[in-house]
Design a protein around this motif. Sequence first.
Motif, PDB file in Angstrom:
ATOM      1  N   TYR A  94       0.847  -1.187   0.000  1.00 44.88           N
ATOM      2  CA  TYR A  94       0.000   0.000   0.000  1.00 44.88           C
ATOM      3  C   TYR A  94       0.887   1.243   0.000  1.00 44.88           C
ATOM      4  O   TYR A  94       1.771   1.390   0.848  1.00 44.88           O
ATOM      5  N   LEU A  95       0.644   2.137  -0.961  1.00 46.78           N
ATOM      6  CA  LEU A  95       1.411   3.377  -1.068  1.00 46.78           C
ATOM      7  C   LEU A  95       0.799   4.434  -0.159  1.00 46.78           C
ATOM      8  O   LEU A  95      -0.360   4.849  -0.353  1.00 46.78           O
ATOM      9  N   LEU A  96       1.577   4.861   0.844  1.00 46.89           N
ATOM     10  CA  LEU A  96       1.116   5.955   1.706  1.00 46.89           C
ATOM     11  C   LEU A  96       1.234   7.292   0.985  1.00 46.89           C
ATOM     12  O   LEU A  96       0.344   8.128   1.061  1.00 46.89           O
ATOM     13  N   ASN A  97       2.349   7.480   0.291  1.00 45.87           N
ATOM     14  CA  ASN A  97       2.570   8.662  -0.549  1.00 45.87           C
ATOM     15  C   ASN A  97       3.679   8.318  -1.540  1.00 45.87           C
ATOM     16  O   ASN A  97       4.010   7.150  -1.710  1.00 45.87           O
ATOM     17  N   GLU A  98       4.262   9.310  -2.181  1.00 52.95           N
ATOM     18  CA  GLU A  98       5.272   9.040  -3.190  1.00 52.95           C
ATOM     19  C   GLU A  98       6.567   8.475  -2.610  1.00 52.95           C
ATOM     20  O   GLU A  98       7.362   7.883  -3.334  1.00 52.95           O
ATOM     21  N   ASP A  99       6.782   8.657  -1.302  1.00 53.75           N
ATOM     22  CA  ASP A  99       8.037   8.240  -0.686  1.00 53.75           C
ATOM     23  C   ASP A  99       7.904   7.030   0.240  1.00 53.75           C
ATOM     24  O   ASP A  99       8.904   6.398   0.564  1.00 53.75           O
ATOM     25  N   TRP A 100       6.694   6.727   0.695  1.00 58.53           N
ATOM     26  CA  TRP A 100       6.525   5.692   1.713  1.00 58.53           C
ATOM     27  C   TRP A 100       5.498   4.644   1.266  1.00 58.53           C
ATOM     28  O   TRP A 100       4.506   4.971   0.628  1.00 58.53           O
TER      29      TRP A 100
END
Length: 355
Positions: A340-346
């Motif tokens: 699951y992508l939390l945002n572009e970095d995590w």
Amino acid sequence: FSVFNADAIKTVRLTKGGFPARFGGRLSSVLQIDMKEGNMKEFKADATLGLISSKLTLEGPIIKDKTSFIVSGRRTYVDLLVKPLMPASTDLSLYFYDLNAKINHRISKSDRIYLSAYMGNDVFGVDYDASQEGGKGGGESSDEGTLNFGIGYGNITSTLRWNHLFSDKLFSNTTLTYSKYSFHTDFGVSSTQSTSIGDENFNIDYGYLSGIKDLGGRIDFDYAPSPNHDIKFGTSYTYHHFFPGESNLNFSIDYPTLDTLNQDVNLDTVLNFSGNTNVHEMFFYLEDNVKITNRLKANIGLHIGYYSLANNTSIDNIGLMDKIGDKNNFSFQPRVSARYLLNEDWSVKASYAKM
């Protein structure tokens, strides 16, 4: 040295855990290695010369734009470099070599066939001959003898693969494989002592061999019904032949006596530490790489394995079957992993796999 010859490798992929359903039969991580396919346009050569090793790679077209080949080999030669420095009585073997080869043939727009092979071996050995020392001994008695020690291990693998494209959404790979791993060690000592009443001879030879041979076939399908699904399924069969430990021992003494009759002691035996074992292994798998949302992706699958010990008299006789249990074993191994992508970095990842 790297275990692999980088000049022959196209891609490497490592799966440390959370295995997809297409992998089975092992508990450790999986390292996938794809060989280069050879240049279909022009001939190329690459050579590397080093202080203790060298390698050579050749590739090019057999039939331009249709059939190509690649051959890559390397060898170390520490033993050759130190040979002038070794005494005449001692011969040293210390090297490894490996050879990769592959032929790639385009049958049609929808069909390709690949034939690849690998062979490698690691060798260490010392041979000592006292008779080459020169000028030693004298008087009423003198000693001569030899000592030999060696250890080696290596792999042989070969693969024949047919790739067929049914449509833009479905293709298959049909693969036949053969592989062999073996480990061996040898030790020998012989000596002759000259005395006033005759020669006394002593000799011992010991050898140990262990290994495994595999012969198998499998077919894998890739089906992409939509951009959100990538479905893989297939089946495999492997015939394993284990020879886990066989030892040969030869021992003899020949010594003189005062009555001039030679007295001999001889022992020649084969020790089989554990019986040779044949195993049938099959599996079927189904998995789906599914895009649930733009942020959530998952791999869901099932691996069904079947493991069967063939009839083996030596194993039954020593009672190992009582400890092993049922000769036939089915296993159902569910696999699921998600990201699951939390945002572009995590991102957050989780997985479950039964092996």
